[in-house]
Scaffold this active site. Structure first.
Site, PDB file in Angstrom:
ATOM      1  CB  CYS A   1      -0.886   0.106   1.385  1.00 45.25           C
ATOM      2  SG  CYS A   1      -1.712  -1.298   1.485  1.00 45.25           S
TER       3      CYS A   1
ATOM      4  NE  ARG B   1       4.156   1.679  -1.629  1.00 44.00           N
ATOM      5  CZ  ARG B   1       5.166   1.435  -0.642  1.00 44.00           C
ATOM      6  NH1 ARG B   1       6.468   1.872  -0.843  1.00 44.00           N
ATOM      7  NH2 ARG B   1       4.912   1.243   0.419  1.00 44.00           N
TER       8      ARG B   1
ATOM      9  CD1 TRP C   1      -0.447  -5.977  -1.566  1.00 44.53           C
ATOM     10  CD2 TRP C   1      -0.601  -5.641  -3.740  1.00 44.53           C
ATOM     11  NE1 TRP C   1      -0.079  -7.150  -2.104  1.00 44.53           N
ATOM     12  CE2 TRP C   1      -0.244  -6.887  -3.710  1.00 44.53           C
ATOM     13  CE3 TRP C   1      -0.524  -5.020  -4.960  1.00 44.53           C
ATOM     14  CZ2 TRP C   1       0.412  -7.594  -4.804  1.00 44.53           C
ATOM     15  CZ3 TRP C   1      -0.121  -5.743  -6.096  1.00 44.53           C
ATOM     16  CH2 TRP C   1       0.197  -7.352  -5.867  1.00 44.53           C
TER      17      TRP C   1
ATOM     18  CG  ASN D   1       2.217  -0.607   3.605  1.00 47.42           C
ATOM     19  OD1 ASN D   1       1.384  -1.607   3.350  1.00 47.42           O
ATOM     20  ND2 ASN D   1       3.369  -0.087   3.448  1.00 47.42           N
ATOM     21  N   GLY D   2       0.529  -2.549   5.949  1.00 47.86           N
ATOM     22  CA  GLY D   2       0.860  -3.633   6.933  1.00 47.86           C
ATOM     23  C   GLY D   2      -0.211  -4.741   7.112  1.00 47.86           C
TER      24      GLY D   2
ATOM     25  CD  GLU E   1      13.829 -19.233 -10.453  1.00 42.66           C
ATOM     26  OE1 GLU E   1      13.414 -20.030 -11.280  1.00 42.66           O
ATOM     27  OE2 GLU E   1      13.734 -18.191 -10.282  1.00 42.66           O
TER      28      GLU E   1
ATOM     29  CE  LYS F   1      14.451 -14.948 -12.187  1.00 44.24           C
ATOM     30  NZ  LYS F   1      13.458 -15.999 -11.960  1.00 44.24           N
TER      31      LYS F   1
ATOM     32  CD  GLU G   1      13.137 -14.348 -16.093  1.00 44.41           C
ATOM     33  OE1 GLU G   1      12.241 -14.146 -16.485  1.00 44.41           O
ATOM     34  OE2 GLU G   1      13.360 -15.099 -15.052  1.00 44.41           O
TER      35      GLU G   1
ATOM     36  CG  HIS H   1      22.993 -40.242 -18.262  1.00 44.31           C
ATOM     37  ND1 HIS H   1      23.108 -41.403 -18.403  1.00 44.31           N
ATOM     38  CD2 HIS H   1      23.125 -40.012 -17.015  1.00 44.31           C
ATOM     39  CE1 HIS H   1      23.190 -41.947 -17.217  1.00 44.31           C
ATOM     40  NE2 HIS H   1      23.310 -41.302 -16.463  1.00 44.31           N
TER      41      HIS H   1
ATOM     42  CE  LYS I   1       6.467 -10.087 -11.814  1.00 39.35           C
ATOM     43  NZ  LYS I   1       7.726 -11.027 -11.362  1.00 39.35           N
TER      44      LYS I   1
HETATM   45  C1  AGP Z   1      10.120 -15.692 -13.747  1.00 43.06           C
HETATM   46  O1  AGP Z   1      11.116 -14.914 -13.424  1.00 43.06           O
HETATM   47  C2  AGP Z   1       9.315 -15.380 -15.203  1.00 43.06           C
HETATM   48  N1  AGP Z   1       8.786 -13.940 -14.956  1.00 43.06           N
HETATM   49  C3  AGP Z   1       8.146 -16.382 -15.450  1.00 43.06           C
HETATM   50  O2  AGP Z   1       8.614 -17.762 -15.785  1.00 43.06           O
HETATM   51  C4  AGP Z   1       7.036 -16.359 -14.340  1.00 43.06           C
HETATM   52  O3  AGP Z   1       7.531 -17.201 -13.449  1.00 43.06           O
HETATM   53  C5  AGP Z   1       5.862 -17.369 -14.921  1.00 43.06           C
HETATM   54  O4  AGP Z   1       5.545 -16.475 -15.964  1.00 43.06           O
HETATM   55  C6  AGP Z   1       4.792 -17.761 -14.026  1.00 43.06           C
HETATM   56  O5  AGP Z   1       3.976 -16.566 -13.640  1.00 43.06           O
HETATM   57  P1  AGP Z   1       2.961 -16.678 -12.255  1.00 43.06           P
HETATM   58  O6  AGP Z   1       3.949 -17.026 -11.078  1.00 43.06           O
HETATM   59  O7  AGP Z   1       2.560 -15.104 -12.040  1.00 43.06           O
HETATM   60  O8  AGP Z   1       2.121 -17.673 -12.701  1.00 43.06           O
END
Ligand code: AGP
Length: 611
Positions: free
Chosen positions: A2, A27, A76, A102-103, A484, A488, A491, A507, A606
């Site tokens: 928030c 935010r 939020w 906020n909290g 992961e 990171k 991407e 393998h 996103k």
């Molecule tokens: C992760 O860094 C990416 N932005 C992407 O893989 C993301 O995790 C994926 O699109 C899933 O998104 P969500 O968690 O909002 O479902």
């Protein structure tokens, strides 16, 4: 998170408050509102609306607020959907006091029940509203700040608040514990804000309130006191940030800010779920104990980073809760001939709660009779409304496209839910469970220790940023960490990167090893440590460039590999919560070195709301 803005001075408050809210839009929010004391009638007027600030702006155009003291808020949602009634500000029974917050108030239900018994009238489902009624309860022939102090002493959880009352129209009160709040010192005017961008155009002289400090502001003076009313001497600092820098709180990118927020977020999440030892609570998770006892298997469905969190979950649920756990990426899950039914618990993991493939998978699962629990960061998102139960991660809005704080918050939710299931199904002794909970509670401090070494990680990253491809290797509970780490990097730096189970090296992937490739080896203390050392020796003999992530004190690995990033010792089950941070920082610094757009990498969104 928030956003809060407060103003007391000689200028019209409405414009300053609205502009301040707009500066805090980054935010993330789902409703907004404002309250001003109208000097003509000495009354409090409130305007609030769900949706974007433009909705509030429209409301104000039709019903403007004329006054020079007010508070405003972008919400939020954490408790209570984003509706008009739940939007802030919230008022007491007689509309004499208004407050924004906020909290998260962890004991709001107990407080609310007591206040209802005493005849208070509640108008919202929010946790926030209990604070303003508590202040009302004490605000009898004493100054507003004293009533605020008395109220805050009864509250547990995190808060940043701004409060005004028509009984003392020249006074603006702010207080914080666990959520940020700053004071802006102007000429014949003073400000409150969650974050500097809201007020930087009016003043750069800022006081950062510390934990349990209260600011008492009039237009021409300010006083800071502690919860017992003892005055604290504070001198404003002059910020030399511009607005954009301030939105990132001085960090170069949102991603770096969010990486550094992780210890606090994990600490808050654990505090929320485990208010005291061996008691684990999931309020918004509505699948009853009987059902949880009867499930025969778990099926995790998620995409991208959320999938990697779910893959850690497979190891954790099978180790702690003894429930066979399957997992698939949502885009495959939704088209499979699924062998799931009422005995299956589907766990859908999604930061946004709007990922199309995950939503489709959940709908498919429900058609087959499965119960669905979601782990999600956005209250009221589509996924949460289509689940039987929700575990919110309360990580606040994640602005960087690359998921960081949401990932470790998902992991924390998974560990906590695995503990909960283990309790319900009695799969591990209480003493062992208590020990694990204590170990989990130490993780935020250990994460903070890693973040203190960011410069070392940055230097290692830059030394390898020229390499054309990366291989990430991990085993057991850190095999998902390897996946992961590779995601990171690829991407946000566009470098081809692959995560692999280290045991699979022979393998195929070993054919890739040469001096032009970096190999990130996750070799923390664990039952598979020796196996990881064998992999490292195989890579070394083929001149691969190794970056190892190892446990503090491991001298052996230093001789074997050129570069080592150390993480504090912890129970290996929790090591993904630590290993994630160096992997995030490695990707971040390589991306910056290569001049990529860290927060908005090419081709990515996103939230992938389409197939
Ligand atoms: C992760 O860094 C990416 N932005 C992407 O893989 C993301 O995790 C994926 O699109 C899933 O998104 P969500 O968690 O909002 O479902």
């Amino acid at each position: 998170m928030c956003g809060i803005v407060g103003y007391v001075g000689e200028r019209p408050a409405q414009k300053i408050l609205l502009t301040g809210l707009k500066r805090l839009e980054y935010r993330g929010y789902d409703s907004s509102g404002m309250a001003v004391i109208l000097p003509s009638k000495n009354t409090l007027a409130i305007r609030k609306s769900p949706g974007k600030i433009s909705c509030l702006d429209k409301l104000l155009k039709s019903k403007p607020l004329d006054g020079s003291i007010g508070i405003a808020h972008t919400r939020w949602a954490t408790h209570g959907a984003p509706t008009q009634a739940n939007a802030h500000p919230h008022a007491d029974c007689d509309n004499e006091i208004v407050l924004v917050h906020n909290g998260i108030i962890e004991n709001y239900e107990t407080l609310k029940n007591q206040l209802l018994k005493e005849g208070h009238i509640f108008r919202s489902q929010t946790d926030t509203e209990v604070i303003v009624h508590l202040i009302e309860k004490f605000y009898k022939n004493i100054p507003l700040e004293v009533a605020v102090r008395k109220a805050l002493k009864l509250v547990s959880g995190s808060f940043a608040i701004a409060v005004i009352s028509r009984r003392e129209p020249g006074k603006l009160i702010g207080a914080r514990s666990g959520s940020p709040l700053i004071v802006g010192i102007g000429k014949n005017e003073n400000f409150l804000a969650s974050d500097a961008p809201a007020i930087l155009e009016y003043t750069k002289d800022i006081i950062f309130l510390e934990e349990n400090e209260i600011a008492i502001l009039n237009k021409d003076r300010f006083k800071i006191v502690d919860l017992n009313g003892k005055e604290i001497a504070k001198n404003p600092v002059r910020l030399n940030w511009d607005i954009e820098q301030a939105q990132k709180q001085g960090y170069k990118h949102f991603m770096l800010k969010e990486i550094n927020e992780q210890p606090k977020i994990i600490e808050n999440l654990i505090g929320l779920r485990v208010p005291k030892d061996s008691k684990i609570i999931f309020k918004e998770q509505y699948i009853g104990v009987k059902k949880l006892k009867s499930i025969k298997n778990i099926f995790v469905v998620a995409c991208g980073t959320a999938y990697h969190a779910g893959l850690v979950g497979k190891y954790v649920f099978e180790t702690l809760s003894k429930v066979p756990t399957h997992i698939d990426v949502s885009s495959e899950f939704r088209y499979r001939d699924l062998l799931i039914n009422k005995d299956t618990l589907v766990l859908a993991i999604s930061q946004s709660g709007e990922t199309a493939d995950t939503l489709a998978g959940v709908r498919q699962a429900r058609k087959l009779g499965a119960s669905v629990i979601s782990i999600c960061n956005v209250l009221g998102s589509t996924l949460t409304r289509e689940s039987d139960g929700v575990m919110y991660t309360h990580a606040g809005p994640e602005i960087g496209v690359a998921s960081t704080k949401a990932y470790t918050a998902q992991l924390a939710a998974i560990y906590l839910f695995a503990f909960y299931l283990a309790r319900v199904r009695n799969t591990i002794p209480l003493a062992k469970l208590d020990k694990l909970i204590k170990e989990l509670k130490q993780i935020p401090n250990k994460q903070a220790e890693i973040l203190k070494e960011q410069n070392i990680i940055a230097r290692i990253s830059r030394r390898h940023s020229h390499l054309g491809s990366f291989l990430y290797l991990g085993r057991n509970v850190n095999y998902p960490s390897a996946l992961e780490g590779a995601l990171k990097l690829k991407e946000i730096s566009y470098i081809p990167a692959e995560g692999y189970a280290a045991g699979e090296m022979k393998h195929g992937p070993i054919a890739l090893i040469d001096e032009y490739r970096a190999v990130v080896c996750l070799a923390v203390e664990s039952k598979v440590y020796e196996k990881m050392i064998s992999n490292i020796q195989e890579i070394r003999s083929r001149r691969g460039k190794i970056i190892a992530i190892a446990t503090e004190g491991d001298k052996n690995i230093k001789e074997l590999t050129g570069e080592v990033i150390y993480v504090p010792k912890c129970d290996e089950l929790f090591s993904p919560l630590l290993v994630a941070l160096p992997l995030q920082l490695l990707a971040y610094h390589i991306s910056v070195k290569r001049g990529c757009d860290v927060d908005q990498p090419r081709n990515l969104a996103k939230s992938v709301t389409v197939e």
